[in-house]
Structure formats: C-alpha cells, structure tokens
Design a protein around this motif. Sequence first.
Motif, PDB file in Angstrom:
ATOM      1  N   PHE A  50       0.862  -1.148   0.014  1.00 22.09           N
ATOM      2  CA  PHE A  50       0.084   0.206  -0.073  1.00 22.09           C
ATOM      3  C   PHE A  50       0.790   1.360   0.156  1.00 22.09           C
ATOM      4  O   PHE A  50       0.623   2.260  -0.815  1.00 22.09           O
ATOM      5  CB  PHE A  50      -0.809  -0.183   1.109  1.00 22.09           C
ATOM      6  N   SER A  51       1.828   1.255   1.003  1.00 25.21           N
ATOM      7  CA  SER A  51       2.624   2.565   1.015  1.00 25.21           C
ATOM      8  C   SER A  51       3.322   2.859  -0.133  1.00 25.21           C
ATOM      9  O   SER A  51       3.238   4.105  -0.591  1.00 25.21           O
ATOM     10  CB  SER A  51       3.688   2.411   2.086  1.00 25.21           C
ATOM     11  N   ASP A  52       4.156   1.926  -0.699  1.00 25.72           N
ATOM     12  CA  ASP A  52       4.511   2.176  -2.292  1.00 25.72           C
ATOM     13  C   ASP A  52       3.781   2.508  -3.218  1.00 25.72           C
ATOM     14  O   ASP A  52       3.893   3.557  -4.001  1.00 25.72           O
ATOM     15  CB  ASP A  52       5.501   0.861  -2.441  1.00 25.72           C
ATOM     16  N   ASP A  53       2.668   1.849  -3.339  1.00 27.66           N
ATOM     17  CA  ASP A  53       1.565   2.070  -4.652  1.00 27.66           C
ATOM     18  C   ASP A  53       1.020   3.364  -4.332  1.00 27.66           C
ATOM     19  O   ASP A  53       0.672   4.192  -5.248  1.00 27.66           O
ATOM     20  CB  ASP A  53       0.590   1.100  -4.393  1.00 27.66           C
ATOM     21  N   LEU A  54       0.531   3.793  -3.054  1.00 31.61           N
ATOM     22  CA  LEU A  54      -0.196   5.068  -2.939  1.00 31.61           C
ATOM     23  C   LEU A  54       0.959   6.184  -3.117  1.00 31.61           C
ATOM     24  O   LEU A  54       0.485   7.311  -3.735  1.00 31.61           O
ATOM     25  CB  LEU A  54      -0.741   5.197  -1.523  1.00 31.61           C
ATOM     26  N   THR A  55       1.920   6.046  -2.693  1.00 31.91           N
ATOM     27  CA  THR A  55       2.973   7.170  -2.720  1.00 31.91           C
ATOM     28  C   THR A  55       3.352   7.392  -4.374  1.00 31.91           C
ATOM     29  O   THR A  55       3.589   8.664  -4.554  1.00 31.91           O
ATOM     30  CB  THR A  55       4.396   6.670  -2.029  1.00 31.91           C
TER      31      THR A  55
END
Length: 201
Positions: A50-55
Amino acid sequence: LVDTLSSSHHIENASVKIFVPGWATDCQLFKRIPIEPPFIDCTVIDPFSFSDDLTTFLRNYLKDHPSATFSFFGFSMGSLLISQLIQYLSITTCTLPISNIIFCGLRFSYSSSEIDTLKSGLRLNKKKQLKQFYRACFHSPQEYKLFFNDLGKRYLSLFESTLLLTGLTYLEKYQCLDEQGLTELTASISPTRVRFQLFQG
C-alpha cells in the motif's frame, strides 16, 4: 496493488481528501459524511504494498497538480495503513505535502488469537463470519441493521476470501507506534495536524 479511484475533479488550492477504508469495508462507508471535493477513494488490494503504491500514485498526481496538499482519513485498518505510510515516508527520500490526518478506530496491534479466530471463521463460512464481525462493530442492533441493509449485504459478496485473509495477515504482523510516537514522526516529515478518534459504532 492499490486501485485508487479519483472520485472528483481537482480544485486548485484545495486539500485533496484521501479516504482509506478498514478491513472488510470500502469507501462507501464514508459516503454519509458531507465531503467537499476534491477527494480520492482508495480500494486496498494488497496492504503490504500500500505505502509504495499510494506514494507512487500521489507523486504522479502532484506532477499534474503541483499545488495540491493531501488530507488523510483512515478507518480501522485504513488508519494502520496510513500510519505505515508515514513510517515509510520517514525512511525514504519520498515526501508528500500532508496537511491533515485523522486516525479513526486505530488499534496499535492485534492478537494472534483473535486473528486466528477470524481466519478460521472465514474458511468455514465467510458470510457467517463477516456478519458476526460487522455486528460486533456496533453497540446497538438498530445501528447494525441500518449498516447491514445499506452496505453489509453487498459486502458479504464483494470481498473474496483470499483478500480478507491477506488483510488479516497484515493486521497480525503490523504494529504501529503509539499516539505520541506517531504524532512526532508525522511532524518530522510534514507540518501536519493529527487527530485520533474512537469509532463510535
């Protein structure tokens, strides 16, 4: 992956509201809140990325709208995901203009026993287990009935067991900082207003 759907047109100099739902829910849960555009709904496909994708998504968004700032509203597991995003940003070279974060229903850890109970129930009878889970989120039968008739019935068929089990594995493995630590960490990466709210079901 994060299937991130922009739900309204961009308005210059307005903070973009980003909604991150909890386990076994989606952003329809937020639709009773009066929301002024612009806003973005997140559908969590894989909480571990999630963190990598949303960033990545938001940095691309900033290329088109360089004056944008972001306000996050997370519910339950969504709050955990936002806290993970903050920790991710603190150890990478990525920066995001975050103006406001609301952590609603944030729990800092989950026991293996309660996660195992949910996993076993899902494997035996997904719909029965989800009904039990949703019912436990509300103090009154009337509120649960309103939720179930509005959203719960759809949720029983919407979420595949593999997606739900992945979410539970994430909840079991991930522990976030306490309120003070999370507030201080957030302040170190962006001048952000942080609020913690209990879920009043």
